[in-house]
Write a protein that holds these residues in place. Structure first.
Motif, short mmCIF file in Angstrom:
data_model
loop_
_atom_site.label_atom_id
_atom_site.label_comp_id
_atom_site.label_asym_id
_atom_site.label_seq_id
_atom_site.Cartn_x
_atom_site.Cartn_y
_atom_site.Cartn_z
N MET A 1 18.10 78.14 9.85
CA MET A 1 19.41 77.02 9.30
C MET A 1 19.09 76.08 10.33
N ASN A 2 19.06 76.23 11.66
CA ASN A 2 19.16 75.43 12.88
C ASN A 2 18.34 74.21 12.44
N CYS A 3 16.96 74.63 12.01
CA CYS A 3 15.82 73.49 11.92
C CYS A 3 16.36 72.55 10.71
N THR A 4 16.94 73.20 9.62
CA THR A 4 17.51 72.53 8.65
C THR A 4 18.70 71.55 9.05
N ALA A 5 19.51 71.92 9.65
CA ALA A 5 20.45 70.67 10.22
C ALA A 5 19.85 69.89 11.16
N ASN A 6 18.89 70.44 11.93
CA ASN A 6 18.30 69.31 12.77
C ASN A 6 17.54 68.37 12.05
N PHE A 7 16.87 68.76 11.10
CA PHE A 7 15.90 67.82 10.00
C PHE A 7 16.87 66.97 9.30
N ALA A 8 18.10 67.41 8.79
CA ALA A 8 18.96 66.73 8.05
C ALA A 8 19.51 65.37 8.94
N ALA A 9 19.89 65.61 10.23
CA ALA A 9 20.26 64.54 11.26
C ALA A 9 19.30 63.61 11.36
N LEU A 10 17.87 64.10 11.34
CA LEU A 10 16.82 63.38 11.67
C LEU A 10 16.66 62.37 10.50
N VAL A 11 16.87 62.96 9.19
CA VAL A 11 16.57 62.16 8.21
C VAL A 11 17.64 61.05 7.61
N ILE A 12 18.82 61.33 8.15
CA ILE A 12 20.03 60.49 8.20
C ILE A 12 19.84 59.31 8.99
N ASN A 13 19.18 59.57 10.11
CA ASN A 13 19.17 58.45 11.16
C ASN A 13 17.74 57.67 11.27
N ASN A 14 16.86 58.17 10.13
CA ASN A 14 15.57 57.49 10.39
C ASN A 14 15.62 55.83 10.41
N PRO A 15 16.39 55.39 9.54
CA PRO A 15 16.78 53.81 9.61
C PRO A 15 16.90 53.46 11.17
N ASN A 16 17.68 53.95 11.76
CA ASN A 16 17.73 53.63 13.23
C ASN A 16 16.56 53.93 13.90
N PHE A 17 15.74 54.86 13.92
CA PHE A 17 14.46 55.01 14.53
C PHE A 17 13.61 53.88 14.21
N ALA A 18 13.49 53.23 12.96
CA ALA A 18 12.52 52.42 12.63
C ALA A 18 12.91 51.04 12.58
N ARG A 19 14.11 50.77 12.70
CA ARG A 19 14.82 49.47 12.47
C ARG A 19 14.27 48.33 13.64
N TYR A 20 13.61 48.80 14.65
CA TYR A 20 12.82 47.78 15.78
C TYR A 20 11.40 47.84 15.33
N ALA A 21 10.79 48.60 14.50
CA ALA A 21 9.43 48.62 14.26
C ALA A 21 9.10 46.92 13.67
N ARG A 22 8.07 46.27 14.03
CA ARG A 22 7.35 45.48 13.71
C ARG A 22 7.09 45.45 11.98
N LYS A 23 6.40 46.43 11.96
CA LYS A 23 6.15 46.99 10.24
C LYS A 23 6.11 48.52 10.38
N PRO A 24 6.57 48.76 8.82
CA PRO A 24 6.69 50.40 8.70
C PRO A 24 5.84 51.21 9.40
N GLN A 25 4.44 50.87 9.35
CA GLN A 25 3.49 51.81 9.83
C GLN A 25 3.54 52.04 11.56
#
Length: 135
Positions: A1-25
């Protein structure tokens, strides 16, 4: 269950992680490397805490109070309830939370210090003779 909760938070915050990228890759390889490593560390901590609680309390207890205690102490005692929201999400080198090469070593140090107390219980759970109390 802990990994699922960890992954859910990661998926929700993914746009924050990628917003400074010059391109999606540009965000691909950092996530390919850090996601498995982060999940492995989280799982390992869960195993250590559960095993040490078996020695201390006689049954396995999974409760991330260690992390919660670090976060509450940091917020109320160290920062006196102040967070600079703009700097919190900034990648500028002069931002308050940037740290060294973008990593806050103070946060990792506090986190691992909170976990170290569980190592003795974990050692006892795997059969190492550990002293109980101070003589």
């Amino acid at each position: 269950m802990n990994c699922t909760a960890n992954f859910a938070a990661l998926v929700i915050n993914n746009p924050n992680f990628a917003r400074y990228a010059r391109k999606p890759q540009d965000s691909l390889w950092p996530q390919v490397i850090t996601i498995p490593v982060g999940f492995a560390i989280t799982s390992f901590i869960g195993i250590i805490v559960s095993s040490s609680s078996s020695v201390i309390f006689g049954k396995a207890v999974w409760n991330p109070l260690t992390l919660w205690g670090v976060m509450v102490s940091d917020y109320y005692l160290m920062r006196k309830g102040y967070l600079d929201i703009e700097d919190l999400y900034s990648a500028r080198k002069d931002s308050l939370y940037y740290g060294v090469y973008g990593v806050s070593w103070h946060g990792y140090t506090a986190y691992f210090c909170g976990i170290l107390i569980n190592i003795v219980g974990f050692a006892g759970a795997v059969g190492v003779d550990v002293p109980i109390g101070i003589l």
